[in-house]
Design an enzyme around this catalytic site. Structure first.
Site, PDB file in Angstrom:
ATOM      1  N   CYS A   2       1.024  -1.643  -0.073  1.00 53.82           N
ATOM      2  CA  CYS A   2      -0.121   0.420   0.039  1.00 53.82           C
ATOM      3  C   CYS A   2       0.431   1.139  -0.385  1.00 53.82           C
ATOM      4  O   CYS A   2       2.195   0.882  -0.022  1.00 53.82           O
ATOM      5  CB  CYS A   2      -0.382   0.330   1.284  1.00 53.82           C
ATOM      6  SG  CYS A   2      -1.486  -1.973   1.010  1.00 53.82           S
ATOM      7  N   ARG A  28       0.837   1.911  -5.820  1.00 53.51           N
ATOM      8  CA  ARG A  28       1.444   1.171  -4.952  1.00 53.51           C
ATOM      9  C   ARG A  28       0.034   0.102  -4.654  1.00 53.51           C
ATOM     10  O   ARG A  28       0.177  -1.116  -3.587  1.00 53.51           O
ATOM     11  CB  ARG A  28       1.800   1.733  -3.403  1.00 53.51           C
ATOM     12  CG  ARG A  28       3.250   2.076  -3.725  1.00 53.51           C
ATOM     13  CD  ARG A  28       4.273   2.724  -2.916  1.00 53.51           C
ATOM     14  NE  ARG A  28       4.536   1.814  -1.541  1.00 53.51           N
ATOM     15  CZ  ARG A  28       5.289   1.313  -1.476  1.00 53.51           C
ATOM     16  NH1 ARG A  28       6.657   1.168  -2.393  1.00 53.51           N
ATOM     17  NH2 ARG A  28       5.566   0.512  -0.280  1.00 53.51           N
ATOM     18  N   TRP A  75      -3.564  -1.356  -1.367  1.00 46.98           N
ATOM     19  CA  TRP A  75      -3.846  -2.938  -2.013  1.00 46.98           C
ATOM     20  C   TRP A  75      -4.241  -3.845  -0.966  1.00 46.98           C
ATOM     21  O   TRP A  75      -3.799  -4.258   0.036  1.00 46.98           O
ATOM     22  CB  TRP A  75      -2.927  -2.965  -2.673  1.00 46.98           C
ATOM     23  CG  TRP A  75      -2.455  -4.604  -3.280  1.00 46.98           C
ATOM     24  CD1 TRP A  75      -1.983  -5.839  -2.774  1.00 46.98           C
ATOM     25  CD2 TRP A  75      -3.237  -3.985  -5.009  1.00 46.98           C
ATOM     26  NE1 TRP A  75      -2.338  -6.176  -3.925  1.00 46.98           N
ATOM     27  CE2 TRP A  75      -2.663  -5.825  -5.478  1.00 46.98           C
ATOM     28  CE3 TRP A  75      -3.428  -3.523  -5.315  1.00 46.98           C
ATOM     29  CZ2 TRP A  75      -2.540  -6.176  -6.548  1.00 46.98           C
ATOM     30  CZ3 TRP A  75      -3.753  -4.049  -7.337  1.00 46.98           C
ATOM     31  CH2 TRP A  75      -3.266  -5.286  -7.369  1.00 46.98           C
ATOM     32  N   ASN A 101       1.289  -0.202   5.382  1.00 44.07           N
ATOM     33  CA  ASN A 101       1.374  -0.739   4.707  1.00 44.07           C
ATOM     34  C   ASN A 101       2.224  -1.882   5.494  1.00 44.07           C
ATOM     35  O   ASN A 101       3.306  -1.954   6.272  1.00 44.07           O
ATOM     36  CB  ASN A 101       2.378   0.209   3.828  1.00 44.07           C
ATOM     37  CG  ASN A 101       3.248  -0.931   3.182  1.00 44.07           C
ATOM     38  OD1 ASN A 101       2.513  -2.024   2.296  1.00 44.07           O
ATOM     39  ND2 ASN A 101       4.003  -0.932   2.675  1.00 44.07           N
ATOM     40  N   GLY A 102       1.704  -3.611   5.283  1.00 39.53           N
ATOM     41  CA  GLY A 102       2.666  -4.359   5.581  1.00 39.53           C
ATOM     42  C   GLY A 102       1.461  -5.444   5.638  1.00 39.53           C
ATOM     43  O   GLY A 102       0.176  -5.277   5.708  1.00 39.53           O
ATOM     44  N   GLU A 479       7.162 -20.623 -19.007  1.00 40.76           N
ATOM     45  CA  GLU A 479       7.201 -19.387 -18.466  1.00 40.76           C
ATOM     46  C   GLU A 479       8.183 -18.910 -18.788  1.00 40.76           C
ATOM     47  O   GLU A 479       8.070 -17.802 -19.851  1.00 40.76           O
ATOM     48  CB  GLU A 479       6.338 -19.379 -16.988  1.00 40.76           C
ATOM     49  CG  GLU A 479       6.849 -18.189 -16.837  1.00 40.76           C
ATOM     50  CD  GLU A 479       5.401 -17.224 -16.850  1.00 40.76           C
ATOM     51  OE1 GLU A 479       5.124 -17.433 -18.030  1.00 40.76           O
ATOM     52  OE2 GLU A 479       6.038 -15.551 -16.311  1.00 40.76           O
ATOM     53  N   LYS A 483       7.569 -15.083 -21.276  1.00 39.48           N
ATOM     54  CA  LYS A 483       8.325 -13.873 -21.478  1.00 39.48           C
ATOM     55  C   LYS A 483       8.748 -13.305 -22.374  1.00 39.48           C
ATOM     56  O   LYS A 483       9.106 -12.417 -22.705  1.00 39.48           O
ATOM     57  CB  LYS A 483       9.411 -13.771 -20.239  1.00 39.48           C
ATOM     58  CG  LYS A 483       8.519 -14.342 -18.218  1.00 39.48           C
ATOM     59  CD  LYS A 483       7.764 -13.044 -18.180  1.00 39.48           C
ATOM     60  CE  LYS A 483       6.127 -13.495 -18.250  1.00 39.48           C
ATOM     61  NZ  LYS A 483       5.351 -13.578 -18.180  1.00 39.48           N
ATOM     62  N   GLU A 486       6.778 -12.740 -25.438  1.00 41.20           N
ATOM     63  CA  GLU A 486       5.575 -10.980 -25.569  1.00 41.20           C
ATOM     64  C   GLU A 486       5.951  -9.739 -25.017  1.00 41.20           C
ATOM     65  O   GLU A 486       5.746  -9.104 -25.452  1.00 41.20           O
ATOM     66  CB  GLU A 486       4.565 -11.401 -24.340  1.00 41.20           C
ATOM     67  CG  GLU A 486       5.049 -11.415 -23.130  1.00 41.20           C
ATOM     68  CD  GLU A 486       4.386 -12.171 -21.484  1.00 41.20           C
ATOM     69  OE1 GLU A 486       3.147 -12.371 -21.711  1.00 41.20           O
ATOM     70  OE2 GLU A 486       4.909 -12.019 -20.491  1.00 41.20           O
ATOM     71  N   HIS A 502      10.748 -35.473 -31.635  1.00 34.72           N
ATOM     72  CA  HIS A 502       9.239 -36.338 -31.632  1.00 34.72           C
ATOM     73  C   HIS A 502       8.617 -35.173 -33.063  1.00 34.72           C
ATOM     74  O   HIS A 502       7.695 -34.561 -33.153  1.00 34.72           O
ATOM     75  CB  HIS A 502       8.021 -36.889 -30.550  1.00 34.72           C
ATOM     76  CG  HIS A 502       8.593 -37.432 -29.970  1.00 34.72           C
ATOM     77  ND1 HIS A 502       8.609 -38.626 -30.673  1.00 34.72           N
ATOM     78  CD2 HIS A 502       8.239 -37.840 -28.954  1.00 34.72           C
ATOM     79  CE1 HIS A 502       8.854 -39.569 -29.845  1.00 34.72           C
ATOM     80  NE2 HIS A 502       9.439 -39.355 -28.395  1.00 34.72           N
ATOM     81  N   LYS A 604      -2.681  -5.965 -19.501  1.00 31.03           N
ATOM     82  CA  LYS A 604      -2.817  -6.778 -18.326  1.00 31.03           C
ATOM     83  C   LYS A 604      -3.212  -7.380 -17.231  1.00 31.03           C
ATOM     84  O   LYS A 604      -3.496  -8.570 -17.512  1.00 31.03           O
ATOM     85  CB  LYS A 604      -2.008  -5.709 -17.045  1.00 31.03           C
ATOM     86  CG  LYS A 604      -1.948  -6.199 -15.667  1.00 31.03           C
ATOM     87  CD  LYS A 604      -0.302  -6.515 -15.619  1.00 31.03           C
ATOM     88  CE  LYS A 604      -0.171  -7.667 -14.269  1.00 31.03           C
ATOM     89  NZ  LYS A 604       1.206  -7.946 -14.520  1.00 31.03           N
TER      90      LYS A 604
END
Ligand code: G6P
Length: 609
Positions: A2, A28, A75, A101-102, A479, A483, A486, A502, A604
Site C-alpha cells: 500500500c 502501490r 492494496w 503498509n504491510g 514460462e 516471457k 511477449e 518428436h 495486463k
C-alpha cells in the site's frame, strides 16, 4: 503493498497535499483510500473504496481542516476493499488514527486479546489492532511516541505506519519494519511516505528509515529512535535527484525490472498469509473427486508446475486446463463432486471467469488464488487465497508468477498433511524448505543478473528460441518462453525436453539457440535432460542453460552459455529457476530497443473472451 503518507505543515491545509501525494503513490495500490487530519483537537476522517480521484469526487477530500494529517492508498491483503476496511483506522474513541503498509501476522491473537479487554473493532483488517494497542498505551500514561514504540514491539510481520492523535496534535509518529518508509524534510513542513515519489515535488531532502526505527515529526524537526533499544539514532540525510517517473520505478528503468527485483519481498508477503486459508483450500480439494486448475497465460504455467508438485508432494491428481478450453474439454464431466481452483493474478480474466461461472452452475466447488482482493474471482469462490504480491504494473507477469507457485506449493503441503502422508514434523520441514524461497531468489538475482545482461546482448538478434525442460521445469520452460515472446516479439517455442525429438529437432540447425533448464544431478530427470542437451548440441545448437552449481561440472562440455545458479531446496526450484529467464527476456527486450513494460497488443488484464 500500500502507499502511506503523512505531513505536518507550518501553515496551510494538509488534506489537498496528502491527496496529491497519494495520487503519486497509487501505483502501490488503488482499491481504497483515505485521509485523517486533526484540527481544533478533533480528528477528521474521510475514506472509501475506489481510486483516489473517484473518492475525491464523492467526498471532497480537500475539504478537511488541519495542518497535520495522514493518508493511505490500499492494496487489500486482509479484508476486501470497502469503506470499513479502508485506512486510516482508529481506536475506540477515534483519538488515534493509523495508516499501515504491510501484514501483521499475529493480528488474530492480538485482536482476540484486545476484544477481551473491551475494544471494539470496525473492520476486518489486520491494521486495526495497531490504533487499539496505542490507545491502551496512552491510557496507561505513555506519551504518543512511547505508546507507538510499545505497540510496534508487539507486532509480528511487516509494517510501515504513520500515527496521529488528538492527545498530541502537533506530531506524527511513524515506524517501520520490513515495509519501506522515508522521511521528507521540507521548508514548509515535515513528511513521511512509503516511497520517494510521494514528496518529490515538495522536497528532495530525505532520510530513509531502517527496521525498527521510529521517527517523530513536528512541523520543523524530526527525531529518530530505535524501538528496541529506545536510543536516538542519527540518520544521514540524502538528496534525491530522480525524476518522478524514475522514482515510481524505484530507480529502475522499467517496472518489469523493479518487479523482478522485488520478488524476495513479494514472496515474503505471500508466506505471511495465514495458514487458515491454505488449510481450507486443501480441505476443499480433498473433498472433491475431480480437481481442475483453470487459468490463462502465466497463471496457467503456475498450474502446470502445480500439477507436478501436487502429484509428488500430495499424491493428488490435479488437471491444469487453459481456461478458454475448459468448457469444451471438460464441461460434461463437471458436477457437484468437482473442485475448480482458478488461478488469476487479476481475478478478472474473462476466459477464467467464464470457466468458473460455468462450473459453478453445474454445482462445482469454486476455489481461487488471486492477487487482487475483492476481484470477481474472490466473489465467486467459496474459498480463496489472496497472494499479496502487491500491484504488478509491467504487463509481463513476474513476481505474481513466483507468488502463485509459492501459494500452490503451500496448498500441496497442506493436502499432504491432511491426507496423513506427512506428520506435523514433516509438514514443518517442508514449510521451512519453502520459506527459503525469498532468500534463494535474492541469491539467484545477485549471482546471475550481470551475466544475463551480457547473454542478452549476445543473443538478442536471433530469429527464434526453443526452451526445453523436464518434470516441473516443463512449466519453467513454458514460462521462460512466454516471457521472451511477449516482450521481445521473438517467435519461440517450449517443449517437454523428451518430446523435442518428436518434431522440434527438425528445426535445429547450427547456431539455433536452445535454452535448457537443468536440474541438479541427483534429480531423476537429470540424465535424460543431459541426453537431450547432447542431441541438440550434436546438431550444432547453441546451448544456453540454467545450471545449478552442483551440475556444472557434468554439463559444462555441452553447454555454450551456462547461467549458473545456486542449488536450492527442491520445492523452491520452480520459483528460483524461472528468475534468470525473466531477466533474460527483460534484457533481450531492452537490447532490441523495446519497452518491456508495454508490449504491443497485450493487456495486463484481458476482460474479453
Ligand atoms: C494476460 C496477461 C498475462 C496473464 C494472463 C492471465 O494475457 O498479459 O500476463 O498471465 O492475462 O491473467 P490473470 O490476471 O488471469 O492471471
Amino acid at each position: 503493498m500500500c502507499g502511506i503518507f503523512g505531513c505536518i505543515l507550518k501553515k496551510g491545509r494538509a488534506a489537498p497535499l496528502i491527496r496529491e501525494a497519494l495520487k503519486r503513490l497509487e501505483y502501490r495500490g488503488y482499491d481504497s483510500a483515505g485521509i485523517a487530519t486533526i484540527h481544533g483537537g478533533k480528528l477528521y476522517v474521510k475514506k472509501d473504496a475506489g481510486k483516489i480521484d473517484e473518492i475525491h469526487r464523492r467526498l471532497d477530500l480537500d475539504d478537511m481542516p488541519g495542518r497535520i494529517g495522514i493518508g493511505h492508498t490500499r492494496w487489500a491483503t486482509h479484508g476486501a476493499p470497502s469503506q470499513e476496511n479502508a485506512h486510516p483506522h482508529g481506536d475506540c474513541k477515534w483519538e488515534v488514527a493509523v495508516v499501515h503498509n504491510g501484514i501483521i501476522e499475529n493480528f488474530d491473537e492480538l485482536k482476540k486479546e484486545l476484544m477481551e479487554r473491551g475494544h471494539e473493532f470496525k473492520s476486518k483488517t489486520d491494521t486495526e489492532v495497531i490504533p487499539h494497542l496505542i490507545e491502551e498505551g496512552l491510557k496507561n500514561g505513555l506519551n504518543l511516541e512511547e505508546a507507538v514504540i510499545e505497540a510496534v514491539r508487539r507486532l509480528e510481520g511487516s509494517f510501515a505506519i504513520a500515527v496521529i492523535s488528538t492527545k498530541e496534535p502537533d506530531k506524527i509518529v511513524c515506524a517501520r519494519k520490513e515495509s519501506p518508509l522515508v522521511v521528507g524534510i521540507g521548508e514548509d513542513g515535515m513528511y513521511c511516505a512509503s516511497d520517494v515519489p510521494a514528496f518529490l515535488p515538495i522536497t528532495r531532502r530525505m532520510v530513509v528509515l531502517d527496521d525498527w526505527e521510529v521517527a517523530v515529526l513536528t512541523e520543523d524537526s524530526y527525531k529518530v529512535v530505535n524501538a528496541l533499544t529506545e536510543e536516538e539514532v542519527i540518520k544521514e540525510e540524502r538528496h534525491v535527484d530522480w525524476s518522478p517517473e524514475l522514482a515510481m520505478k524505484g530507480g529502475y528503468d522499467h517496472f518489469m525490472l523493479k518487479e523482478i527485483m522485488e520478488q524476495p519481498e513479494a514472496l515474503k508477503n505471500t508466506l505471511r498469509i495465514s495458514d487458515f486459508y491454505y488449510d481450507l483450500l486443501a480441505a476443499s480439494l480433498i473433498k472433491a473427486e475431480r480437481r481442475f486448475l483453470v487459468a490463462c497465460g502465466t497463471s496457467y504455467h503456475a498450474c502446470v508446475a502445480a500439477s507436478y508438485i501436487f502429484s509428488k508432494v500430495a499424491k493428488m491428481h490435479v488437471e491444469p486446463v487453459i481456461a478458454s478450453e475448459f468448457v469444451q474439454r471438460y464441461g460434461e464431466v463437471v458436477d457437484e463432486r468437482t473442485a475448480v481452483l482458478a488461478v488469476s493474478q487479476s481475478g478478472e480474466t474473462a476466459d477464467t471467469l467464464v470457466a468458473v461461472r460455468y462450473a459453478k452452475r453445474k454445482g462445482a466447488d469454486i476455489l481461487g488464488i488471486t492477487n487482487v482482493m475483492g476481484s470477481s474471482l474472490c466473489r465467486i469462490s467459496s474459498v480463496y487465497v489472496g497472494q499479496s504480491s502487491g500491484p504488478e504494473i509491467g504487463v509481463a507477469a513476474t513476481k505474481t508468477y513466483t507468488g502463485q507457485l509459492l501459494a500452490l506449493t503451500k496448498i500441496a503441503i497442506k493436502v499432504a498433511r491432511r491426507k496423513g502422508l506427512i506428520d506435523e514434523k514433516g509438514e514443518k520441514e517442508l514449510l521451512e524448505e519453502l520459506s527459503k524461497a525469498p532468500e534463494e531468489v535474492r541469491k539467484v538475482i545477485e549471482k546471475t543478473k550481470e551475466r544475463i545482461k551480457e547473454l542478452a546482448v549476445k543473443y538478442h538478434n536471433r530469429k527464434s528460441f526453443c526452451f526445453l525442460g523436464r518434470g516441473v521445469h516443463v512449466a519453467t520452460a513454458m514460462e521462460g518462453r512466454l516471457k521472451l515472446l511477449e516482450i521481445s516479439y521473438i517467435p519461440s517455442i517450449a517443449y517437454p525436453a523428451g518430446e523435442s525429438k518428436h518434431g522440434f529437432i527438425a528445426v535445429v540447425e547450427p547456431g539455433y539457440p536452445v535454452v535448457f533448464i537443468i536440474p541438479p544431478p541427483d534429480d531423476e530427470t537429470f540424465d535424460d535432460v543431459l541426453s537431450n542437451i547432447i542431441e541438440m548440441k550434436s546438431r550444432g545448437a547453441d546451448i544456453i542453460a540454467v545450471v545449478p552449481e552442483s551440475a556444472l561440472e557434468k554439463v559444462k562440455d555441452f553447454v555454450d552459455d551456462p547461467i549458473v545458479v545456486p542449488d536450492v531446496p527442491k520445492l523452491v526450484e520452480p520459483i528460483a529457476f524461472i528468475v534468470p529467464l525473466q531477466l533474460f527476456a527483460y534484457y533481450v527486450s531492452v537490447a532490441k530497443g523495446y519497452d518491456p513494460d508495454k508490449p504491443r497488443n497485450l493487456a495486463k488484464s484481458v476482460t474479453v473472451k
